[in-house]
Design a protein around this motif. Sequence first.
Motif, PDB file in Angstrom:
ATOM      1  N   VAL A 148       0.861  -1.189   0.000  1.00  0.00           N
ATOM      2  CA  VAL A 148       0.000   0.000   0.000  1.00  0.00           C
ATOM      3  C   VAL A 148       0.893   1.233   0.000  1.00  0.00           C
ATOM      4  O   VAL A 148       1.890   1.285   0.730  1.00  0.00           O
ATOM      5  CB  VAL A 148      -0.917   0.029   1.249  1.00  0.00           C
ATOM      6  CG1 VAL A 148      -1.835   1.252   1.199  1.00  0.00           C
ATOM      7  CG2 VAL A 148      -1.738  -1.245   1.347  1.00  0.00           C
ATOM      8  N   ASP A 149       0.566   2.244  -0.818  1.00  0.00           N
ATOM      9  CA  ASP A 149       1.364   3.464  -0.812  1.00  0.00           C
ATOM     10  C   ASP A 149       0.834   4.427   0.253  1.00  0.00           C
ATOM     11  O   ASP A 149      -0.091   4.107   1.008  1.00  0.00           O
ATOM     12  CB  ASP A 149       1.401   4.110  -2.203  1.00  0.00           C
ATOM     13  CG  ASP A 149       0.088   4.771  -2.601  1.00  0.00           C
ATOM     14  OD1 ASP A 149      -0.895   4.740  -1.820  1.00  0.00           O
ATOM     15  OD2 ASP A 149       0.019   5.322  -3.719  1.00  0.00           O
ATOM     16  N   ASN A 150       1.435   5.615   0.335  1.00  0.00           N
ATOM     17  CA  ASN A 150       1.066   6.566   1.383  1.00  0.00           C
ATOM     18  C   ASN A 150      -0.353   7.105   1.243  1.00  0.00           C
ATOM     19  O   ASN A 150      -0.891   7.699   2.176  1.00  0.00           O
ATOM     20  CB  ASN A 150       2.056   7.737   1.389  1.00  0.00           C
ATOM     21  CG  ASN A 150       3.456   7.299   1.790  1.00  0.00           C
ATOM     22  OD1 ASN A 150       3.615   6.328   2.518  1.00  0.00           O
ATOM     23  ND2 ASN A 150       4.470   8.013   1.314  1.00  0.00           N
ATOM     24  N   LYS A 151      -0.944   6.931   0.071  1.00  0.00           N
ATOM     25  CA  LYS A 151      -2.320   7.382  -0.152  1.00  0.00           C
ATOM     26  C   LYS A 151      -3.327   6.246  -0.023  1.00  0.00           C
ATOM     27  O   LYS A 151      -4.505   6.417  -0.333  1.00  0.00           O
ATOM     28  CB  LYS A 151      -2.432   8.020  -1.539  1.00  0.00           C
ATOM     29  CG  LYS A 151      -1.596   9.292  -1.696  1.00  0.00           C
ATOM     30  CD  LYS A 151      -1.777   9.897  -3.080  1.00  0.00           C
ATOM     31  CE  LYS A 151      -0.962  11.184  -3.222  1.00  0.00           C
ATOM     32  NZ  LYS A 151      -1.123  11.795  -4.580  1.00  0.00           N
ATOM     33  N   GLY A 152      -2.859   5.081   0.424  1.00  0.00           N
ATOM     34  CA  GLY A 152      -3.757   3.946   0.618  1.00  0.00           C
ATOM     35  C   GLY A 152      -4.076   3.187  -0.652  1.00  0.00           C
ATOM     36  O   GLY A 152      -4.979   2.353  -0.668  1.00  0.00           O
ATOM     37  N   ARG A 153      -3.337   3.462  -1.729  1.00  0.00           N
ATOM     38  CA  ARG A 153      -3.593   2.769  -2.992  1.00  0.00           C
ATOM     39  C   ARG A 153      -2.783   1.480  -3.059  1.00  0.00           C
ATOM     40  O   ARG A 153      -1.654   1.406  -2.566  1.00  0.00           O
ATOM     41  CB  ARG A 153      -3.238   3.675  -4.167  1.00  0.00           C
ATOM     42  CG  ARG A 153      -4.069   4.942  -4.228  1.00  0.00           C
ATOM     43  CD  ARG A 153      -3.576   5.894  -5.309  1.00  0.00           C
ATOM     44  NE  ARG A 153      -2.188   6.305  -5.069  1.00  0.00           N
ATOM     45  CZ  ARG A 153      -1.557   7.199  -5.818  1.00  0.00           C
ATOM     46  NH1 ARG A 153      -2.177   7.773  -6.850  1.00  0.00           N
ATOM     47  NH2 ARG A 153      -0.297   7.529  -5.544  1.00  0.00           N
ATOM     48  N   ALA A 182      -4.018   3.361  -9.241  1.00  0.00           N
ATOM     49  CA  ALA A 182      -4.632   4.606  -8.796  1.00  0.00           C
ATOM     50  C   ALA A 182      -6.133   4.457  -8.578  1.00  0.00           C
ATOM     51  O   ALA A 182      -6.746   5.270  -7.882  1.00  0.00           O
ATOM     52  CB  ALA A 182      -4.370   5.711  -9.799  1.00  0.00           C
ATOM     53  N   ASN A 183      -6.736   3.423  -9.135  1.00  0.00           N
ATOM     54  CA  ASN A 183      -8.185   3.255  -9.041  1.00  0.00           C
ATOM     55  C   ASN A 183      -8.592   2.243  -7.975  1.00  0.00           C
ATOM     56  O   ASN A 183      -9.768   1.963  -7.821  1.00  0.00           O
ATOM     57  CB  ASN A 183      -8.753   2.793 -10.388  1.00  0.00           C
ATOM     58  CG  ASN A 183      -8.534   3.811 -11.463  1.00  0.00           C
ATOM     59  OD1 ASN A 183      -8.733   5.020 -11.262  1.00  0.00           O
ATOM     60  ND2 ASN A 183      -8.058   3.362 -12.613  1.00  0.00           N
ATOM     61  N   LEU A 184      -7.590   1.698  -7.241  1.00  0.00           N
ATOM     62  CA  LEU A 184      -7.900   0.652  -6.291  1.00  0.00           C
ATOM     63  C   LEU A 184      -7.315   0.987  -4.933  1.00  0.00           C
ATOM     64  O   LEU A 184      -6.095   1.086  -4.765  1.00  0.00           O
ATOM     65  CB  LEU A 184      -7.346  -0.693  -6.763  1.00  0.00           C
ATOM     66  CG  LEU A 184      -7.669  -1.913  -5.894  1.00  0.00           C
ATOM     67  CD1 LEU A 184      -9.185  -2.112  -5.807  1.00  0.00           C
ATOM     68  CD2 LEU A 184      -7.012  -3.161  -6.461  1.00  0.00           C
TER      69      LEU A 184
END
Length: 299
Positions: free
Chosen positions: A113-118, A293-295
Amino acid sequence: MRTMPRFAIFTASASLFLIGCNKAPEPGPNETGKPSTALKPDIDVPVNINRGFDFTQIPSKAPTHFLSNTLPDCAGQNRPPDETFAKKNAVALFEAVAGSPEKPGLWDQVRFVDNKGRKIRHFANIKTDKGEIRLELLSDAAPNHVRSFVALARAGYFDGLPFHKSTREEGPLRGYLESGCPKGTGEFGYGSIGYWLKPEIKDDLVHADGTVGAWSSKDANGADLANAACKFYVSLGQSVGLDGNYTIFGKIVQGLDVAHTINRTQVKEDDILAGAKNLILIRQVAIDEVVDANLVASK
């Protein structure tokens, strides 16, 4: 038999020190080339890592903890070789993956998971003597197997190892390739470099053409003991007999024809390639991270 420490240090050099114990069945319906460059881990790690370290000191940003998600040994397995087929120090490889209390290893640097929760998806690009194979690694299905594969790849473990086994049955085509053995032979008792994994079997995943799974050590009754952290197989064609019995952690998304070419090139009457000449090698495994980016990743 009691579990012993993964590694012990006896003088200035490190030595592997694991329990060896019975033959384990192979996966499947039944289961020299120029060395690559020296190991150059992306991190600095101490020589004396063992089960006694307090991994609670790992920074909170680490997504998981190596010791709590791995096993120190497996029944039926020997201690790892001091040097892999590709002439790499097995202790250094283990330490690069495991890390230390002061600094997380490659295992704990794998993020889903990245810092934006993606969600972060991982792909492995495997360069072989016959062409390139691209895998998608299935972190939702087998997160610890994916962590292990990614960490080993980043440590350079797979670079220079051969496809040591190949089987094929005609009509319909069904078989598999096997690689990742530290000795490069596929011998029973050698499936790891000092740690093992708990099975992560998902009943809704099946073995189709290009499915990638983990070699599993089973007891006399067929029950799972542990999965090899290093040795893996590629199913070529449907292998219904494996469904629900082995951990699936990836699939080929490009280069399936390359896998079949290796299978046709290497198949032997006895299905065993250990000691065979002109083995086809894995030259390099590179990992790609792709942010979807969509998940948004599930909690």
